[in-house]
Design an enzyme around this catalytic site. Sequence first.
Site, PDB file in Angstrom:
ATOM      1  N   SER A   1      -5.264   6.706   7.724  1.00 46.76           N
ATOM      2  CA  SER A   1      -4.777   8.087   7.593  1.00 46.76           C
ATOM      3  C   SER A   1      -5.408   8.913   6.693  1.00 46.76           C
ATOM      4  O   SER A   1      -5.774   9.774   7.001  1.00 46.76           O
ATOM      5  CB  SER A   1      -3.403   8.045   7.752  1.00 46.76           C
ATOM      6  OG  SER A   1      -2.887   7.596   8.841  1.00 46.76           O
TER       7      SER A   1
ATOM      8  N   HIS B   1      -3.765   2.653  14.819  1.00 41.35           N
ATOM      9  CA  HIS B   1      -2.098   2.485  15.100  1.00 41.35           C
ATOM     10  C   HIS B   1      -1.960   2.563  16.597  1.00 41.35           C
ATOM     11  O   HIS B   1      -1.151   1.729  17.016  1.00 41.35           O
ATOM     12  CB  HIS B   1      -1.553   3.767  14.520  1.00 41.35           C
ATOM     13  CG  HIS B   1      -1.620   3.993  13.000  1.00 41.35           C
ATOM     14  ND1 HIS B   1      -1.842   5.182  12.508  1.00 41.35           N
ATOM     15  CD2 HIS B   1      -1.239   3.151  12.049  1.00 41.35           C
ATOM     16  CE1 HIS B   1      -1.866   5.310  10.997  1.00 41.35           C
ATOM     17  NE2 HIS B   1      -1.472   3.869  10.831  1.00 41.35           N
TER      18      HIS B   1
ATOM     19  N   ARG C   1      -5.595  -4.808   8.610  1.00 38.37           N
ATOM     20  CA  ARG C   1      -6.936  -4.302   8.856  1.00 38.37           C
ATOM     21  C   ARG C   1      -8.004  -5.283   8.102  1.00 38.37           C
ATOM     22  O   ARG C   1      -8.669  -6.061   8.889  1.00 38.37           O
ATOM     23  CB  ARG C   1      -7.364  -3.009   8.400  1.00 38.37           C
ATOM     24  CG  ARG C   1      -6.676  -1.799   9.377  1.00 38.37           C
ATOM     25  CD  ARG C   1      -6.846  -0.638   8.790  1.00 38.37           C
ATOM     26  NE  ARG C   1      -6.091  -0.652   7.560  1.00 38.37           N
ATOM     27  CZ  ARG C   1      -5.504   0.324   6.938  1.00 38.37           C
ATOM     28  NH1 ARG C   1      -5.880   1.544   7.341  1.00 38.37           N
ATOM     29  NH2 ARG C   1      -4.969   0.375   5.803  1.00 38.37           N
TER      30      ARG C   1
ATOM     31  N   LYS D   1       6.796  11.241  -1.321  1.00 38.38           N
ATOM     32  CA  LYS D   1       5.420  11.252  -1.035  1.00 38.38           C
ATOM     33  C   LYS D   1       4.896  12.783  -0.328  1.00 38.38           C
ATOM     34  O   LYS D   1       5.816  13.093   0.653  1.00 38.38           O
ATOM     35  CB  LYS D   1       4.907  10.352  -0.147  1.00 38.38           C
ATOM     36  CG  LYS D   1       3.787   9.571  -0.481  1.00 38.38           C
ATOM     37  CD  LYS D   1       3.550   8.298   0.537  1.00 38.38           C
ATOM     38  CE  LYS D   1       2.358   7.963   0.924  1.00 38.38           C
ATOM     39  NZ  LYS D   1       2.506   6.682   1.925  1.00 38.38           N
TER      40      LYS D   1
HETATM   41  O1  PNS Z   1       1.845   3.322   6.838  1.00 45.15           O
HETATM   42  P1  PNS Z   1       2.553   3.186   5.482  1.00 45.15           P
HETATM   43  O2  PNS Z   1       2.591   4.321   4.503  1.00 45.15           O
HETATM   44  O3  PNS Z   1       1.759   1.790   4.974  1.00 45.15           O
HETATM   45  O4  PNS Z   1       3.994   2.472   5.855  1.00 45.15           O
HETATM   46  C1  PNS Z   1       4.865   2.027   4.819  1.00 45.15           C
HETATM   47  C2  PNS Z   1       6.259   1.850   5.150  1.00 45.15           C
HETATM   48  C3  PNS Z   1       6.995   2.794   5.784  1.00 45.15           C
HETATM   49  C4  PNS Z   1       6.307   0.539   6.315  1.00 45.15           C
HETATM   50  C5  PNS Z   1       6.979   1.529   4.181  1.00 45.15           C
HETATM   51  O5  PNS Z   1       6.816   2.361   2.933  1.00 45.15           O
HETATM   52  C6  PNS Z   1       8.509   1.177   4.535  1.00 45.15           C
HETATM   53  O6  PNS Z   1       8.892   0.387   4.894  1.00 45.15           O
HETATM   54  N1  PNS Z   1       9.245   2.185   3.601  1.00 45.15           N
HETATM   55  C7  PNS Z   1      10.715   2.437   3.909  1.00 45.15           C
HETATM   56  C8  PNS Z   1      11.320   1.862   2.497  1.00 45.15           C
HETATM   57  C9  PNS Z   1      11.569   0.377   2.467  1.00 45.15           C
HETATM   58  O7  PNS Z   1      12.264  -0.268   3.103  1.00 45.15           O
HETATM   59  N2  PNS Z   1      10.930   0.023   1.386  1.00 45.15           N
HETATM   60  C10 PNS Z   1      10.629  -1.589   1.262  1.00 45.15           C
HETATM   61  C11 PNS Z   1      11.915  -2.187   0.400  1.00 45.15           C
HETATM   62  S1  PNS Z   1      11.925  -1.528  -1.073  1.00 45.15           S
END
Ligand code: PNS
Length: 158
Positions: free
Chosen positions: A128, A17, A90, A41
């Site tokens: 993570s 990150h 990745r 979560k």
């Molecule tokens: O590090 P991650 O867990 O892969 O990140 C995921 C993240 C935070 C980018 C994603 O879950 C997100 O954008 N969540 C916010 C809700 C949202 O906008 N979801 C997409 C449309 S439903």
Amino acid sequence: MRIAVYPGSFDPITNGHLDVIERASRLYDKLIVGVLSNVSKQPLFTAGERVKMIAQVTEHLENVEVDSFTGLLVDFAKSKKATVIVKGLRTVADFEYEFQMALLNKALNPEYETMFMMTDTKYSYISSSMVRELAGFHGDLTGLVPREIIKVIKEKYK
Ligand code: PNS
């Protein structure tokens, strides 16, 4: 002014990150790291703890800010006047999910572009969830996460 958002769970932030943050901060006037404060979560670290750790390890980057958000990413981006969403990739395993998210976000708000940054190969195996698992077994986190936060992670599993 070109503002980008780099969203994620960052539970906790890894060297992968941090590498994306450092590289993306050179491409935009301002980079805002958005920590998802997800109520459904169960994260290991609270959103406040995650924001604090990221702020600590990005202290040397003047145009990087950290904030947490709930709800939709596009709404967070809008509130920060950002027009770009930065995501790290990745492996091909990341691609399908990220592709779907990028298209969905584009459908929700066509003004935003998602920019993908390939991870440095030396960080491609770090996640993570792997860091949490390793820390749970008291494994060595050197090289996986920024040195400054190793102690904080270890504290969680004491
Ligand atoms: O590090 P991650 O867990 O892969 O990140 C995921 C993240 C935070 C980018 C994603 O879950 C997100 O954008 N969540 C916010 C809700 C949202 O906008 N979801 C997409 C449309 S439903």
